[in-house]
Design an enzyme around this catalytic site. Structure first.
Site, short mmCIF file in Angstrom:
data_model
loop_
_atom_site.label_atom_id
_atom_site.label_comp_id
_atom_site.label_asym_id
_atom_site.label_seq_id
_atom_site.Cartn_x
_atom_site.Cartn_y
_atom_site.Cartn_z
N HIS A 9 0.96 -1.44 -0.18
CA HIS A 9 0.01 0.06 0.04
C HIS A 9 0.97 1.31 0.00
CE1 HIS A 9 -3.67 -2.39 1.37
NE2 HIS A 9 -2.52 -3.05 1.81
N TYR A 10 0.70 2.14 -1.02
CA TYR A 10 1.46 3.36 -1.19
C TYR A 10 0.71 4.76 -0.76
CZ TYR A 10 5.49 0.60 -2.67
OH TYR A 10 7.00 -0.18 -2.80
N ARG A 11 -0.49 4.51 -0.52
CA ARG A 11 -1.14 5.67 -0.02
C ARG A 11 -1.42 6.98 -0.97
NH1 ARG A 11 -3.26 2.12 3.24
NH2 ARG A 11 -2.24 1.44 5.15
N HIS A 30 -3.13 -12.59 2.72
CA HIS A 30 -2.71 -12.77 4.07
C HIS A 30 -3.36 -13.87 4.89
CE1 HIS A 30 -5.87 -9.89 4.08
NE2 HIS A 30 -5.25 -8.85 4.09
N ASP A 69 2.01 -7.05 2.62
CA ASP A 69 1.12 -6.21 3.02
C ASP A 69 1.52 -5.06 3.77
OD1 ASP A 69 -1.42 -5.26 3.64
OD2 ASP A 69 -2.15 -6.53 5.39
N HIS A 119 1.07 4.10 8.29
CA HIS A 119 0.31 4.73 8.81
C HIS A 119 1.37 5.78 9.82
CE1 HIS A 119 -3.42 2.59 8.08
NE2 HIS A 119 -2.81 1.82 8.50
N PHE A 175 -5.38 0.01 11.53
CA PHE A 175 -4.80 -1.54 11.12
C PHE A 175 -3.71 -1.27 10.38
CE2 PHE A 175 -9.18 -2.65 12.11
CZ PHE A 175 -9.22 -3.93 13.08
N GLY A 176 -2.77 -2.12 10.74
CA GLY A 176 -1.62 -2.27 9.50
C GLY A 176 -0.15 -2.24 10.14
#
Length: 425
Positions: free
Chosen positions: A62-64, A232, A305, A309, A323-324
């Site tokens: 995830h690169y946001r 996952h 994954d 954040h 989460f993460g």
């Protein structure tokens, strides 16, 4: 100008070979010895016996960007991946806007290409906004360059919608990569439901919220013939379901994340947001089942994954934390140290799980070192320990409990299309 990597231990055709690697342009020109004769003006790097691996492949990051650049950007995420030895990464669509139509998707691809130092492949959403019941135009998104389809972070709640999506994805010849979560069993938990959650007074996430939806999806995959990939995997029941699906010849593949391999709920010392992830850290029994699934081939690959954040979002109470967990900078080293150095897994199997297998399963031009192939390479130091330090992260985020661990196998250099994009300081 050519580049010559000398005195390395090269992973080639499942074996470790002491030889040199000559890079010319974006390709591997030759493997062997005395390669200076071919390119006398090449820039030489003496690797002193370090491992030369195919560039690692991560199909789940995830690169946001756009929408959440305070967490991560394409630039910082890709630099972090390169530090971890990854040269090919597939990025999830939980962005703002979600790449769920051709125009938005093409803009996302342009953004990726302008800002990434590695090869990026982009997921499109399964449904509009990832949460609606309107399946996207999969054929059009494939034409626009979609790697696969995922609503990662959101399970597709309707069996009818998932069936329609699988039919369309099968027709397009692309995979459905699913975050399996039945929201009616999820109960807004923050960690695994069980003794540890009770001890900490925290709401739990039932393991059956994963396995029940997975059982549904396996039968839908059987009916549609789609390539169905399970993101996952975290429970022993899910591992067994994937094993059974493969025995019945259903086109199901699965990934495990390093944190589910290396940690369990027993490692959570208190109400700490850094241990909040979805799926959550499960029981020791679940952890061992995931490891066994990797060892026996039930689980096909490792994917990080990587979920960055801000500090504020991960601070304090797990009820409020996001989460993460991040992981693309440390995944190989943590897995190598815990499994290979301890004798549970062969180095060749770990390399295949993190390079060859994901490339082969998803048709990516990666995962192999051979003349004529793209010069995507990771140079890894297996002999010298390094402490994972927060100050060294190239990601914007620091949300991982692995900080402070001593590991072997950190990356010293990463080449993407023959270009040196990371070098250890």
């Amino acid at each position: 100008m050519a580049t010559l990597l000398k005195n390395g231990l090269v992973y080639q055709d499942g074996e470790l070979v002491r030889e040199d690697v000559l890079i010319n342009g974006d390709k591997i020109q030759a493997l062997g010895t005395d390669l200076e004769k071919i390119a006398p003006d090449a820039e030489i790097f003496d690797l002193d016996g370090k491992l030369v691996a195919p560039g690692l492949v991560d199909i789940h990051e995830h690169y946001r960007e756009p929408g959440f650049t305070y967490k991560e950007t394409i630039e910082t995420g890709s630099k972090a991946a390169a530090r971890g030895g990854f040269t090919t990464v597939c990025t999830m669509p939980n962005l703002n806007p979600v790449p769920d139509d051709v125009e938005t998707f093409k803009k996302q691809v342009e953004l990726n290409e302008a800002n990434s130092c590695i090869h990026l492949y982009q997921y499109a959403a399964i449904t509009k906004d990832e949460t609606s019941e309107e399946v996207v135009d999969m054929e059009a998104l494939k034409e626009a360059g979609a790697f696969a389809f995922s609503n990662d972070g959101h399970g597709v709640q309707s069996a009818g919608v998932m069936y329609e999506a699988m039919e369309k994805a099968a027709k397009a010849g692309l995979a459905i990569c699913e975050h399996v979560q039945d929201d009616s069993l999820y109960h807004h938990g923050v960690m695994n439901a069980g003794k540890k959650a009770d001890e900490l007074g925290l709401p739990g996430i039932l393991g059956v919220s994963e396995s029940a939806q997975l059982a549904r999806d396996i039968m839908l995959a059987k009916a549609t013939g789609v390539h169905y990939h399970v993101c996952h995997v975290s429970t022993k029941e899910s591992v067994e379901l994937v094993r059974l699906a493969k025995e019945y010849g259903i086109n199901v593949t699965a990934e495990a994340a390093p944190h589910h391999v290396l940690l369990s709920e027993e490692d959570i010392d208190g109400n700490d947001g850094y241990y909040k992830m979805n799926p959550p850290l499960r029981s020791k029994e679940d952890q061992y089942a995931v490891i066994e699934g990797l060892l026996d081939g039930t689980i096909d690959l490792i994917a990080t994954d990587h979920a960055p954040h801000s500090r504020e979002e991960k601070a304090g109470d797990m009820r409020k934390a996001a989460f993460g967990i991040i992981g693309n900078e440390t995944a190989f080293a943590c897995m190598y140290t815990a499994l290979v150095k301890n004798g549970e897994m062969e180095l060749a199997q770990l390399l295949d799980l993190m390079s060859y297998n994901p490339a082969k399963l998803f048709g990516l031009d990666a995962g192999v070192i051979a003349p004529g192939k793209q010069a995507d390479l990771a140079v890894l130091d297996l002999d010298h320990p390094e402490v994972i330090e927060e100050a060294d992260y190239l990601s914007k985020a620091v949300n991982t409990p692995f900080t402070g661990n001593e590991v072997y196998g950190m990356t010293t250099m990463t080449f993407v299309s023959g270009k040196l994009v990371y070098r250890h300081k």
